[in-house]
Design an enzyme around this catalytic site. Sequence first.
Site, PDB file in Angstrom:
ATOM      1  N   ASP A 170       0.841  -1.193   0.000  1.00  9.73           N
ATOM      2  CA  ASP A 170       0.000   0.000   0.000  1.00  9.73           C
ATOM      3  C   ASP A 170       0.881   1.249   0.000  1.00  9.73           C
ATOM      4  O   ASP A 170       2.093   1.166   0.138  1.00  9.73           O
ATOM      5  CB  ASP A 170      -0.919  -0.043   1.227  1.00  9.73           C
ATOM      6  CG  ASP A 170      -2.141   0.845   1.081  1.00  9.73           C
ATOM      7  OD1 ASP A 170      -2.448   1.259  -0.054  1.00  9.73           O
ATOM      8  OD2 ASP A 170      -2.789   1.130   2.104  1.00  9.73           O
TER       9      ASP A 170
ATOM     10  N   HIS B  83      -9.850   4.091  -1.706  1.00  7.54           N
ATOM     11  CA  HIS B  83      -9.136   4.219  -0.440  1.00  7.54           C
ATOM     12  C   HIS B  83     -10.044   4.920   0.572  1.00  7.54           C
ATOM     13  O   HIS B  83     -10.976   5.617   0.204  1.00  7.54           O
ATOM     14  CB  HIS B  83      -7.852   5.026  -0.641  1.00  7.54           C
ATOM     15  CG  HIS B  83      -6.798   4.277  -1.402  1.00  7.54           C
ATOM     16  ND1 HIS B  83      -5.631   3.827  -0.822  1.00  7.54           N
ATOM     17  CD2 HIS B  83      -6.750   3.871  -2.697  1.00  7.54           C
ATOM     18  CE1 HIS B  83      -4.907   3.196  -1.725  1.00  7.54           C
ATOM     19  NE2 HIS B  83      -5.572   3.211  -2.876  1.00  7.54           N
TER      20      HIS B  83
ATOM     21  N   SER C  71     -13.081   2.575   5.360  1.00 10.21           N
ATOM     22  CA  SER C  71     -13.626   2.377   6.706  1.00 10.21           C
ATOM     23  C   SER C  71     -14.628   3.472   7.050  1.00 10.21           C
ATOM     24  O   SER C  71     -14.304   4.653   7.067  1.00 10.21           O
ATOM     25  CB  SER C  71     -12.490   2.373   7.741  1.00 10.21           C
ATOM     26  OG  SER C  71     -11.626   1.281   7.536  1.00 10.21           O
TER      27      SER C  71
END
Length: 284
Positions: free
Chosen positions: A82, A207, A210
């Site tokens: 990442d 990205h 969450s």
Amino acid sequence: MSIRPLPDLLGPAIEGGYGVLALNVFDDLTLRTAIETAETQRAPIVIQTSVKTVRALGARKLAGMFARSASDSTMPVSLHLDHCPYREVITECITNGWNSVLFDASHLKLNEATQQTAEVVAEAHANGVHVEGEVEGIQGVEDGIGSDGAPTVYSDDKIVDFIETTQVDCFAPAIGNAHGLYKAAPTLDVDRVRRLFARTKVPMALHGGSGLTMAQFHELISAGCAKVNISTALKRTFVSSHREYLGDHTDSAEPLALIAHVRGQVAECVREHIELFAGAGDLR
């Protein structure tokens, strides 16, 4: 199927209309639990490692941990680096068996970012490794990489030119998303994802996943976000599950019981996200 290159996971996801969970792991427990849970869910999974994790555990050791856990999986599993702005770490991971890398060139001017990304792609492709590109930056700091400042967002034409010139295999656009916890509900530019995918046919990476809603995930996945990154949710689950067990068992001196509890909570976090992205089921 076991260990597969990134396009082998993202191509079927585009065709099938689901998203592939790309999970940032940070130790052997989270790595093994993620792969085992994906196996039980009949889902592909991208195991992601941050620069911080690579440096803490060592590239060779981390690659060995991945290989041991993924080699027996009957589902496609891929190892991805990442956000990495450091060329030497990119090379280290390419050399040690990562399937793909994200070269984060958002700290560079667009011309320099394009040139360096093309160099990374040439190096990676020569070694059978694929590349995710990023030039705009995703707001927020994750594992010491990034910035809380607003990212530079380029025109669609400039991003299409970047993708076509560099030949990246996946692209991470800035669309109002952010790393970490959202302080308020984000307004995401889904149409931008749709436009960039329509013009390039290159899978997009989401990205800052969450905390987004089911509706946001589904809309972004249908627009072209085949790869959906989750990091903060796993970290919070890992830490809170330790607190929960120790709070309920103040006199406990049974490490294996603690580990079993944490593994259960981590597995549930993985399962929930796979189902959220419509990635469960023997579709591959």
